[in-house]
Design an enzyme around this catalytic site. Structure first.
Site, mmCIF file in Angstrom:
data_model
loop_
_atom_site.group_PDB
_atom_site.id
_atom_site.type_symbol
_atom_site.label_atom_id
_atom_site.label_comp_id
_atom_site.label_asym_id
_atom_site.label_seq_id
_atom_site.Cartn_x
_atom_site.Cartn_y
_atom_site.Cartn_z
ATOM 1 N N ARG A 84 0.859 14.419 13.227
ATOM 2 C CA ARG A 84 1.345 14.204 11.869
ATOM 3 C C ARG A 84 1.359 15.468 11.001
ATOM 4 O O ARG A 84 0.699 15.534 9.952
ATOM 5 C CB ARG A 84 0.538 13.093 11.199
ATOM 6 C CG ARG A 84 0.516 11.835 12.034
ATOM 7 C CD ARG A 84 -0.176 10.699 11.362
ATOM 8 N NE ARG A 84 0.572 10.169 10.244
ATOM 9 C CZ ARG A 84 0.121 9.210 9.447
ATOM 10 N NH1 ARG A 84 -1.069 8.696 9.636
ATOM 11 N NH2 ARG A 84 0.870 8.759 8.460
ATOM 12 N N CYS A 130 -4.500 12.515 13.044
ATOM 13 C CA CYS A 130 -5.308 11.298 12.936
ATOM 14 C C CYS A 130 -5.128 10.504 14.213
ATOM 15 O O CYS A 130 -4.447 10.944 15.142
ATOM 16 C CB CYS A 130 -4.964 10.492 11.695
ATOM 17 S SG CYS A 130 -3.425 9.596 11.812
ATOM 18 N N LYS A 179 0.831 -1.218 0.000
ATOM 19 C CA LYS A 179 0.000 0.000 0.000
ATOM 20 C C LYS A 179 0.858 1.258 0.000
ATOM 21 O O LYS A 179 0.630 2.184 -0.779
ATOM 22 C CB LYS A 179 -0.917 -0.019 1.244
ATOM 23 C CG LYS A 179 -1.511 1.334 1.591
ATOM 24 C CD LYS A 179 -2.343 1.306 2.864
ATOM 25 C CE LYS A 179 -1.604 1.487 4.145
ATOM 26 N NZ LYS A 179 -1.249 2.885 4.498
ATOM 27 N N ASN A 180 1.860 1.298 0.881
ATOM 28 C CA ASN A 180 2.623 2.543 1.038
ATOM 29 C C ASN A 180 3.643 2.765 -0.072
ATOM 30 O O ASN A 180 4.295 3.808 -0.119
ATOM 31 C CB ASN A 180 3.294 2.593 2.414
ATOM 32 C CG ASN A 180 2.266 2.827 3.512
ATOM 33 O OD1 ASN A 180 1.113 3.165 3.229
ATOM 34 N ND2 ASN A 180 2.670 2.646 4.759
ATOM 35 N N ARG A 216 -8.417 -0.531 5.008
ATOM 36 C CA ARG A 216 -7.596 0.524 4.391
ATOM 37 C C ARG A 216 -6.292 -0.049 3.840
ATOM 38 O O ARG A 216 -5.758 0.487 2.873
ATOM 39 C CB ARG A 216 -7.226 1.595 5.428
ATOM 40 C CG ARG A 216 -8.382 2.397 5.920
ATOM 41 C CD ARG A 216 -7.898 3.494 6.797
ATOM 42 N NE ARG A 216 -7.117 4.439 5.986
ATOM 43 C CZ ARG A 216 -6.839 5.672 6.356
ATOM 44 N NH1 ARG A 216 -7.240 6.125 7.519
ATOM 45 N NH2 ARG A 216 -6.135 6.456 5.572
ATOM 46 N N ASP A 249 4.779 0.548 12.188
ATOM 47 C CA ASP A 249 3.555 -0.085 11.677
ATOM 48 C C ASP A 249 3.419 -1.555 12.075
ATOM 49 O O ASP A 249 2.416 -2.191 11.747
ATOM 50 C CB ASP A 249 3.499 0.034 10.139
ATOM 51 C CG ASP A 249 3.258 1.474 9.691
ATOM 52 O OD1 ASP A 249 2.805 2.286 10.514
ATOM 53 O OD2 ASP A 249 3.534 1.776 8.512
HETATM 54 N N1 EPU Z 1 6.760 14.808 10.981
HETATM 55 C C1 EPU Z 1 6.777 16.150 11.357
HETATM 56 N N2 EPU Z 1 6.691 17.088 10.361
HETATM 57 C C2 EPU Z 1 6.592 16.768 9.044
HETATM 58 C C3 EPU Z 1 6.581 15.399 8.678
HETATM 59 C C4 EPU Z 1 6.669 14.431 9.671
HETATM 60 O O1 EPU Z 1 6.867 16.487 12.531
HETATM 61 O O2 EPU Z 1 6.521 17.670 8.210
HETATM 62 C C5 EPU Z 1 6.866 13.764 12.034
HETATM 63 C C6 EPU Z 1 5.586 12.945 12.172
HETATM 64 O O3 EPU Z 1 4.618 13.582 12.976
HETATM 65 C C7 EPU Z 1 6.119 11.650 12.784
HETATM 66 C C8 EPU Z 1 7.488 11.509 12.106
HETATM 67 O O4 EPU Z 1 7.833 12.807 11.649
HETATM 68 O O5 EPU Z 1 6.311 11.819 14.155
HETATM 69 C C9 EPU Z 1 7.535 10.551 10.960
HETATM 70 O O6 EPU Z 1 6.418 10.754 10.096
HETATM 71 P P1 EPU Z 1 6.453 10.444 8.546
HETATM 72 O O7 EPU Z 1 6.318 11.735 7.810
HETATM 73 O O8 EPU Z 1 7.606 9.578 8.202
HETATM 74 O O9 EPU Z 1 5.113 9.604 8.372
HETATM 75 P P2 EPU Z 1 4.199 9.580 7.080
HETATM 76 O O10 EPU Z 1 5.054 9.788 5.893
HETATM 77 O O11 EPU Z 1 3.027 10.461 7.288
HETATM 78 C C10 EPU Z 1 4.404 7.037 6.496
HETATM 79 C C11 EPU Z 1 3.474 5.884 6.318
HETATM 80 C C12 EPU Z 1 2.915 5.474 7.672
HETATM 81 C C13 EPU Z 1 4.089 5.075 8.562
HETATM 82 C C14 EPU Z 1 5.084 6.231 8.668
HETATM 83 C C15 EPU Z 1 6.330 5.899 9.461
HETATM 84 C C16 EPU Z 1 2.597 6.212 4.093
HETATM 85 C C17 EPU Z 1 1.450 6.580 3.215
HETATM 86 N N3 EPU Z 1 2.394 6.286 5.407
HETATM 87 O O12 EPU Z 1 3.650 8.093 7.078
HETATM 88 O O13 EPU Z 1 2.090 4.341 7.441
HETATM 89 O O14 EPU Z 1 3.630 4.748 9.854
HETATM 90 O O15 EPU Z 1 5.492 6.643 7.346
HETATM 91 O O16 EPU Z 1 6.975 4.817 8.905
HETATM 92 O O17 EPU Z 1 3.646 5.839 3.598
HETATM 93 C C18 EPU Z 1 0.324 2.837 7.933
HETATM 94 O O18 EPU Z 1 0.514 2.304 6.822
HETATM 95 O O19 EPU Z 1 -0.406 2.312 8.813
HETATM 96 C C19 EPU Z 1 0.978 4.105 8.245
HETATM 97 C C20 EPU Z 1 0.551 4.904 9.206
#
Ligand code: EPU
Length: 413
Positions: free
Chosen positions: A117, A112, A22-23, A392, A300
């Site tokens: 996030r 969420c 998915k990701n 999802r 995850d």
């Molecule tokens: N963060 C910030 N500011 C930003 C971006 C991130 O503070 O501008 C923080 C976030 O709040 C978090 C950390 O950095 O504490 C890491 O977040 P990241 O941006 O890596 O998460 P994401 O890209 O929103 C993806 C996956 C998630 C997975 C995380 C961590 C996708 C679509 N989603 O989320 O997947 O948990 O990376 O590996 O790729 C899931 O599939 O269940 C899921 C939640």
């Protein structure tokens, strides 16, 4: 709202195949916005988040079929709240739309269940590449006649942040260098896809990624990687149900930290080219574990691993370092007999001899997966409600589990 009705205690035996990731698919679908050429995609999982992303692409002007995507013309340069509120990953269209159209209007995602996030690091990086960004009425308005290359230092690792900027930089003028980039296999898969479309990207999979912008990208035919989080979930399911399960598509190179954790628990895993074999039945040992960006243990898989820890001999700990709200399944697990104490980002899990079936509720995707595992391993009857969270990210999971011996049924509301 469907629910799963599970009669626990049945060992999972036989073979189960992992779906596409998915990701990995979500950013790859967003990347199809970068060109007007057709794309053929293989291994796209039929899960709700992918369906939402496809609908979003249609609203932008894409022709989407089961086989692929073509975005000859952009008719709407953005992602309104109605999509972003159901799919946070909709933020992934920001970089590609800005690069292709010179502007993009994407609703700012809210928090969420698993955390606040924010996406500030995506926006800071686009500003460094020359974008003007304004936030009005909850919508991010981004503009740049043509983005230019820049040096981007991410404060901490961000997966979708790295992906958004990699896509934007693929069409920017000049070279972009990402420091402290995410190394997740899904980031590497997106890079491989973009390279196949003609992008010039080096270093994906490491902390420094270099993207030399090109004037245009072409189409591609691409198969996405298998879903390592689904694979991990299935391996844990095999271990916890005293099963004997071959997980086809589970890739050793993506799952080293999960294999190591299962090894610490005493679960034998045999690695083959096409997948992994797990054999449950032995006593489980307690362990200390910390989630962290790849290649460390994935956040995850934390909730699912806690279910295994709840049955291990002794006291385990899980320290969650990425998201502040990753323990929402814990009160439900406790209702099934688990002994878990939470203090801030740390859970202490004292192993119990058995879990017992109960009526429980999923509150997010991986929390739902964890409760499903608990139901499979527990004695007696479990009803897991709100399985739309599980839908999802897990493709026909009840069918896959039933085929290897689980008693799990979807009951339509
Ligand atoms: N963060 C910030 N500011 C930003 C971006 C991130 O503070 O501008 C923080 C976030 O709040 C978090 C950390 O950095 O504490 C890491 O977040 P990241 O941006 O890596 O998460 P994401 O890209 O929103 C993806 C996956 C998630 C997975 C995380 C961590 C996708 C679509 N989603 O989320 O997947 O948990 O990376 O590996 O790729 C899931 O599939 O269940 C899921 C939640």
């Amino acid at each position: 709202m469907d629910k799963f009705v599970i009669e626990g205690g049945r060992p999972l035996t036989g073979e189960v195949t992992v779906s596409g990731a998915k990701n990995a698919v979500l950013p790859i679908l967003a990347a199809t916005l970068l060109s007007s050429e057709p794309y053929r995609l293989f291994g796209v999982p039929d899960v709700r988040d992918v369906a939402t992303m496809r609908q979003l692409l249609r609203s932008i002007g894409a022709t989407v079929s089961d086989e692929g995507v073509e975005v000859r013309q952009i008719v709407h340069c953005g992602a309104p709240y109605e999509w972003v509120k159901t799919l946070r990953a909709a933020i992934l269209v920001l970089g590609p739309l800005l690069a292709r159209c010179g502007e993009a209007h994407v609703s700012l995602p809210g928090g969420c269940a698993i955390g606040a996030r924010p996406v500030g690091w995506h926006l800071d990086a686009l500003k460094r590449m020359g974008a003007e960004i304004a936030l009005e009425h909850g919508i991010i308005h981004a503009k740049a006649a043509r983005l230019h290359g820049a040096r981007i230092d991410f404060e901490r690792v961000t997966v979708t942040g790295t992906e958004n900027i990699m896509m934007a930089a693929a069409l920017a003028e000049g070279t972009t260098v990402l420091h402290n980039a995410a190394c997740e296999p899904e980031v590497v898969d997106l890079a491989h896809f973009l390279i196949q479309c003609g992008a010039k990207i080096q270093g994906a999979g490491g902390a420094r990624i270099t993207i030399e912008g090109v004037p245009r990208l072409g189409g591609a035919s691409y198969r996405v990687i298998p879903d390592r989080i689904e694979a991990a979930t299935l391996l844990i399911a095999g271990a916890m149900t005293q099963g004997d399960l071959f997980v086809r598509g589970a890739r050793v190179e993506h799952l080293a930290s999960v294999i190591a954790a299962l090894g610490k628990a005493g679960v034998p895993i045999t690695m083959r080219d096409e997948g992994m074999h797990v054999r449950g039945g032995g006593a489980l040992d307690a362990m200390g574990l910390e989630t962290a960006p790849y290649p460390d243990f994935p956040t995850d898989v934390g909730p699912q691993m806690m279910v295994l820890m709840s049955r291990a001999r002794g006291i385990s700990t899980l320290h969650e370092t990425i998201f502040e709200g990753r323990f929402s399944h814990v009160p439900e697990l406790v209702r099934m007999g688990a002994n878990i104490q939470i203090e801030g980002h740390r859970a202490t899990i004292t192993g119990v001899p058995r879990l017992s079936g109960a009526n429980v509720m999923a509150s997010d995707l991986r929390a739902g997966a964890a409760l499903m595992l608990a139901g499979l391993a527990a004695e007696g009857h479990t009803e897991l409600s709100r399985v739309y969270h599980v839908d999802r990210g897990y493709e026909r999971i009840e069918e896959k589990l039933s085929a290897v011996g689980a008693h799990i049924q979807r009951v339509k509301a």
